[in-house]
Design an enzyme around this catalytic site. Structure first.
Site, short mmCIF file in Angstrom:
data_model
loop_
_atom_site.label_atom_id
_atom_site.label_comp_id
_atom_site.label_asym_id
_atom_site.label_seq_id
_atom_site.Cartn_x
_atom_site.Cartn_y
_atom_site.Cartn_z
N LYS A 120 4.67 -29.78 -31.12
CA LYS A 120 4.98 -28.50 -30.49
C LYS A 120 6.05 -28.65 -29.41
CE LYS A 120 0.86 -27.96 -29.00
NZ LYS A 120 0.45 -29.32 -29.41
N CYS A 137 -2.75 -29.12 -32.90
CA CYS A 137 -3.42 -30.25 -32.27
C CYS A 137 -2.46 -30.97 -31.33
CB CYS A 137 -3.95 -31.20 -33.34
SG CYS A 137 -5.00 -32.51 -32.69
N MET A 138 -3.02 -31.75 -30.41
CA MET A 138 -2.19 -32.55 -29.53
C MET A 138 -1.33 -33.51 -30.34
SD MET A 138 -5.40 -31.85 -28.35
CE MET A 138 -6.33 -33.34 -28.53
N ALA A 139 -0.08 -33.67 -29.90
CA ALA A 139 0.90 -34.57 -30.54
C ALA A 139 1.25 -34.14 -31.95
CB ALA A 139 0.38 -36.02 -30.55
N ALA A 140 1.15 -32.83 -32.23
CA ALA A 140 1.54 -32.33 -33.55
C ALA A 140 3.03 -32.06 -33.65
CB ALA A 140 0.75 -31.07 -33.88
N ARG A 161 0.86 -40.73 -33.38
CA ARG A 161 1.69 -40.12 -32.33
C ARG A 161 0.93 -40.03 -31.01
NH1 ARG A 161 4.53 -34.83 -35.21
NH2 ARG A 161 5.59 -35.92 -36.92
N GLU A 185 4.25 -26.02 -21.31
CA GLU A 185 2.84 -26.00 -20.91
C GLU A 185 2.73 -25.97 -19.38
OE1 GLU A 185 0.01 -28.26 -24.15
OE2 GLU A 185 1.23 -29.49 -22.83
N GLN A 224 -12.48 -24.79 -19.43
CA GLN A 224 -11.80 -23.91 -20.38
C GLN A 224 -11.22 -22.68 -19.68
OE1 GLN A 224 -11.94 -26.60 -22.91
NE2 GLN A 224 -11.07 -24.66 -23.57
#
Length: 561
Positions: free
Chosen positions: A251, A246-249, A400, A272, A310
């Site tokens: 990575k 997920c975003m802000a996990a 986050r 990215e 997408q």
């Protein structure tokens, strides 16, 4: 169950696809009727396209024309002493509003005549010469000021009768709009874009005396062409890992830690492709924000826009994966990963763009079944690719996300984070199910040709374990979507290809909740899981080519900061 009409799968639902009790492991995708027929809405105004404006016929009455005053028109020419870099271009004539109030003129297109040809007149942007005055030296007007560059048009006649009949323009003004002249304006409607005033009132133009300027392209950041010959390949054993979640996990934080800690001879990182997403053609992140704010579930226009978004998300991720696959040495064998092997770490895999996020959008009623299935058919993976699935608890993830304060993430709430985490878990459980059962057995279960009980008895798998994995996987969703079309061979091929590609990947799951403010500890957890997994293999890859790709990606990413 839904009706047998095929249109049900081409139209997105007007409500949430399903609302699970909670996005926890015990309740994902349980007791869900995916094919409940939505109520048909009579609101179709948002999907109707506006009718194109008809071409003006120009049949309006034209006023009486007064005698034309001879005048010379300013046209650019090429100076033989100062050749221009734009020698090969033939610039179109510009329409211009004169600075005198109430006067309006157009620059006539150049006419090729014997006098012009003999004097060597041609179009350029280096200097200006006056056409129509054969007795003057063309080079005498090279250094005219901006005020002297255009002639003055004499005012209208002082006859009182003329005041009652305003001067007619080349584009006739009728009923509050300009009707284009067939000869001068038929093919040049875009020339008016530079005017600061409205076309409905051309006499109020504020930039009448301004000379048209050519737009210069913005300076592009320097780059190393990844398609050029980089010399002799340097093949090494490398493990290819894609950070997902997920975003802000965490990575990007973990990827930057690896880049700062390890040298280029040990690890290469690819961030990215944010520049492609935000600056190439369109800003897809802004489009997603607009769709979430303005578009309604159940609209065909909504699902069409989401498919476009997408596909743009997936394009750079697919090309990166294909580039890494081309860097693999031919006829080389994969070997288990070791402590001395190199690392290739990539932020995001096409799994998120073509499987996970489309699954979220379909469950929210924003994406139709048909478009979701089509995106699923575009997914592909390669041997040796490893997905490192990172996750934190929902509250920490939301904190986050709000702390970094990206504009494109303001619409994300806790429920949306739960749905994303659940979709990643559903894709992981589908991969896990394929580790217990063959692709043929999985196909039979999804097509309704066999039951899970029969498959467990045939494969010798515990029914409780298989049932738990099946109910939490996206295979339940997929089997319900294709249930009415399971006899179609294209549907069968898409499902078989998706299962084959998904089973090619290797997964490691890392819970970063225990490593808050401990990035080295999170890296150590990731490293140990990869080393202990005997199914993860390395590939013999050209490290020189991958370094060129990584350097270009980081230079492009740095230009955005």
């Amino acid at each position: 169950m839904a009706s047998n009409s095929h249109n049900n799968y081409n139209t997105p639902r007007r409500q949430n696809y399903d609302v699970p009790k909670a996005w926890e492991e015990d309740s994902l995708y349980e007791n869900i009727d995916f094919l409940t027929q939505p109520a048909v809405s009579s609101d179709t105004s948002e999907d109707e396209e506006p009718l194109p404006l008809g071409r003006e016929t120009g049949r309006g009455s034209r006023g009486s024309t007064r005698p034309k005053t001879p005048r010379g028109l300013v046209r650019p020419r090429q100076d033989a002493d100062n050749p221009s870099s734009d020698e090969g271009f033939d610039w179109e004539p510009l329409e211009s509003f004169t600075s005198q109030p109430g006067a309006f003129s157009f620059l006539e297109p150049p006419r090729l005549s014997s006098s012009n040809t003999a004097s060597g007149l041609r179009s350029s942007c280096s200097d200006f010469t006056i056409l129509g005055s054969s007795g003057e030296n063309p080079t005498s007007h090279a250094n005219l000021s901006e005020e002297e560059m255009y002639e003055e048009i004499p005012p209208l006649a002082s006859n009182p009768s003329d005041e009652r009949h305003p001067r007619q323009l080349s584009g006739a003004v009728a009923q509050g709009a300009i009707r284009k002249s067939p000869r001068k304006l038929k093919f040049k409607p875009a020339k008016f874009k530079g005017l600061s005033s409205s076309l409905l009132n051309p006499f109020t133009a504020s930039d009448s005396g301004r000379r048209a300027r050519r737009q210069t392209p913005t300076c592009q950041p320097g780059f190393t062409p990844i398609f050029q010959d980089l010399g002799e390949p340097h093949y090494v054993k490398a493990c290819t890992v894609f950070f997902e979640g997920c975003m802000a996990a965490g990575k990007t934080t973990l990827l930057n830690f690896a880049r700062q800690t390890l040298s280029d001879d040990e690890a290469l990182t690819i961030p990215e492709p944010m520049r492609f997403w935000t600056e190439v053609y369109t800003n897809v992140l802004s489009q997603i924000v607009k769709i979430n704010k303005e578009c309604k579930p159940g609209k065909t226009s909504t699902t069409a826009e989401l498919v476009s978004c997408q596909l743009k998300f997936a394009t750079p991720l697919k090309t990166q994966s294909l580039f890494l696959q081309r860097s693999v040495k031919k006829d080389s064998e994969m070997q288990p990963v070791g402590p001395l092997d190199k690392w290739v770490i990539v932020d995001r895999h096409q799994l998120s763009a073509l499987v996970v996020f489309p699954l979220v959008l379909m469950r929210r009623g924003m994406l139709s079944f048909s478009d979701f299935f089509n995106l699923l058919g575009m997914f592909e993976a390669h041997p040796g690719e490893v997905i490192a699935l990172m996750s934190v608890n929902v509250e920490e993830n939301f904190t986050r996300l709000k702390k970094r304060g990206r504009v494109c993430e303001r619409h994300i709430d806790r429920d949306y984070i739960k749905e994303i985490k659940g979709s990643f878990n559903a894709a992981y459980c589908a991969w896990l199910f394929l580790q217990y059962f063959s692709i043929q057995t999985t196909m039979q279960i999804c097509m309704g040709l066999s039951s899970l009980d029969e498959a467990c008895a045939t494969e010798g798998v515990c029914h409780t374990t298989a049932s738990r994995i099946w109910n939490n996987s996206m295979l339940v969703t997929l089997s319900d979507i294709i249930s009415q079309f399971s006899n179609d061979y294209t549907v069968q091929n898409v499902c078989y290809n998706f299962f084959s590609q998904l089973s090619t990947l290797k997964f490691v799951v890392i819970d970063l909740s225990a490593f808050r403010h401990d990035v080295p500890g999170a890296w150590g957890e990731f490293y140990m899981q990869v080393m202990k997994n005997g199914d993860i293999k390395t590939r013999v890859m050209d490290f020189t080519a991958i370094k060129a790709l990584a350097d270009t990606a980081h230079n492009t990413h740095a230009s955005l900061d």
